[in-house]
Design a protein around this motif. Sequence first.
Motif, mmCIF file in Angstrom:
data_model
loop_
_atom_site.group_PDB
_atom_site.id
_atom_site.type_symbol
_atom_site.label_atom_id
_atom_site.label_comp_id
_atom_site.label_asym_id
_atom_site.label_seq_id
_atom_site.Cartn_x
_atom_site.Cartn_y
_atom_site.Cartn_z
ATOM 1 N N PRO A 1 56.004 31.320 67.691
ATOM 2 C CA PRO A 1 56.266 30.091 68.450
ATOM 3 C C PRO A 1 57.526 29.376 67.957
ATOM 4 O O PRO A 1 57.814 29.361 66.769
ATOM 5 C CB PRO A 1 55.019 29.249 68.196
ATOM 6 C CG PRO A 1 53.955 30.230 67.800
ATOM 7 C CD PRO A 1 54.685 31.334 67.083
ATOM 8 N N ALA A 2 58.263 28.803 68.891
ATOM 9 C CA ALA A 2 59.504 28.101 68.561
ATOM 10 C C ALA A 2 59.645 26.879 69.451
ATOM 11 O O ALA A 2 59.122 26.849 70.570
ATOM 12 C CB ALA A 2 60.694 29.040 68.759
ATOM 13 N N ASP A 3 60.348 25.872 68.944
ATOM 14 C CA ASP A 3 60.596 24.653 69.721
ATOM 15 C C ASP A 3 61.725 24.841 70.720
ATOM 16 O O ASP A 3 61.764 24.202 71.762
ATOM 17 C CB ASP A 3 60.937 23.489 68.790
ATOM 18 C CG ASP A 3 59.768 23.101 67.906
ATOM 19 O OD1 ASP A 3 58.612 23.322 68.318
ATOM 20 O OD2 ASP A 3 60.011 22.580 66.803
ATOM 21 N N THR A 4 62.671 25.683 70.379
ATOM 22 C CA THR A 4 63.801 25.950 71.264
ATOM 23 C C THR A 4 63.833 27.445 71.583
ATOM 24 O O THR A 4 63.407 28.267 70.774
ATOM 25 C CB THR A 4 65.144 25.536 70.617
ATOM 26 O OG1 THR A 4 65.305 26.249 69.390
ATOM 27 C CG2 THR A 4 65.178 24.044 70.341
ATOM 28 N N PRO A 5 64.340 27.804 72.728
ATOM 29 C CA PRO A 5 64.364 29.234 73.093
ATOM 30 C C PRO A 5 65.342 30.020 72.227
ATOM 31 O O PRO A 5 66.330 29.485 71.741
ATOM 32 C CB PRO A 5 64.809 29.219 74.551
ATOM 33 C CG PRO A 5 65.500 27.922 74.743
ATOM 34 C CD PRO A 5 64.897 26.955 73.771
ATOM 35 N N TYR A 6 65.019 31.273 72.029
ATOM 36 C CA TYR A 6 65.914 32.190 71.333
ATOM 37 C C TYR A 6 66.917 32.707 72.352
ATOM 38 O O TYR A 6 66.566 32.971 73.492
ATOM 39 C CB TYR A 6 65.137 33.365 70.754
ATOM 40 C CG TYR A 6 64.335 33.056 69.524
ATOM 41 C CD1 TYR A 6 63.819 31.788 69.272
ATOM 42 C CD2 TYR A 6 64.073 34.043 68.599
ATOM 43 C CE1 TYR A 6 63.079 31.525 68.148
ATOM 44 C CE2 TYR A 6 63.324 33.792 67.467
ATOM 45 C CZ TYR A 6 62.826 32.527 67.244
ATOM 46 O OH TYR A 6 62.093 32.268 66.127
ATOM 47 N N ARG A 7 68.158 32.869 71.926
ATOM 48 C CA ARG A 7 69.191 33.416 72.808
ATOM 49 C C ARG A 7 69.418 34.884 72.464
ATOM 50 O O ARG A 7 69.343 35.271 71.310
ATOM 51 C CB ARG A 7 70.489 32.627 72.631
ATOM 52 C CG ARG A 7 70.376 31.217 73.129
ATOM 53 C CD ARG A 7 71.610 30.375 72.848
ATOM 54 N NE ARG A 7 72.799 31.110 72.516
ATOM 55 C CZ ARG A 7 73.877 31.205 73.300
ATOM 56 N NH1 ARG A 7 73.908 30.575 74.440
ATOM 57 N NH2 ARG A 7 74.930 31.886 72.916
ATOM 58 N N MET A 8 69.670 35.671 73.481
ATOM 59 C CA MET A 8 69.914 37.092 73.288
ATOM 60 C C MET A 8 70.995 37.540 74.261
ATOM 61 O O MET A 8 71.091 37.031 75.375
ATOM 62 C CB MET A 8 68.631 37.878 73.553
ATOM 63 C CG MET A 8 68.780 39.369 73.329
ATOM 64 S SD MET A 8 67.275 40.305 73.722
ATOM 65 C CE MET A 8 66.157 39.687 72.508
ATOM 66 N N ASN A 9 71.804 38.479 73.823
ATOM 67 C CA ASN A 9 72.821 39.090 74.675
ATOM 68 C C ASN A 9 72.495 40.568 74.826
ATOM 69 O O ASN A 9 72.139 41.233 73.858
ATOM 70 C CB ASN A 9 74.215 38.939 74.058
ATOM 71 C CG ASN A 9 74.610 37.498 73.902
ATOM 72 O OD1 ASN A 9 74.358 36.675 74.783
ATOM 73 N ND2 ASN A 9 75.202 37.153 72.778
#
Length: 113
Positions: free
Chosen positions: A37-45
């Motif tokens: 779980p995280a408060d902010t989204p993870y970014r992925m390329n």
Amino acid sequence: MFNSKDEYYDALRSRAHLPSGFRAGTTALSFFPQERPADTPYRMNLSLIRMDAPAGIAAGVFTRNVFPGAPVVVCRRRLSSGSPAGVLINNRIANVCAPGGEETAEEILTELE
């Protein structure tokens, strides 16, 4: 060095020649991982290099780890069962041991076929 974004893109286009029969693309996405779980989204390329038609041969170099991640397992399996038509590259978050990783990887690859 460049006076505008268009000038920069033109320079990149002049250097980025793919052999005939190849295409490439990239995209960015954000997600909330189920396993952490995280408060902010993870970014992925993601980047894709794809052949218009399979070449009939392929090779790979893999880890010797006895517990390889899902991408390695999927790639080994696909290499042994036919000729892949491209390479999908994740240049941010690996998440290689996430639950359901093999199924998710296969689902993504099937969408690209």
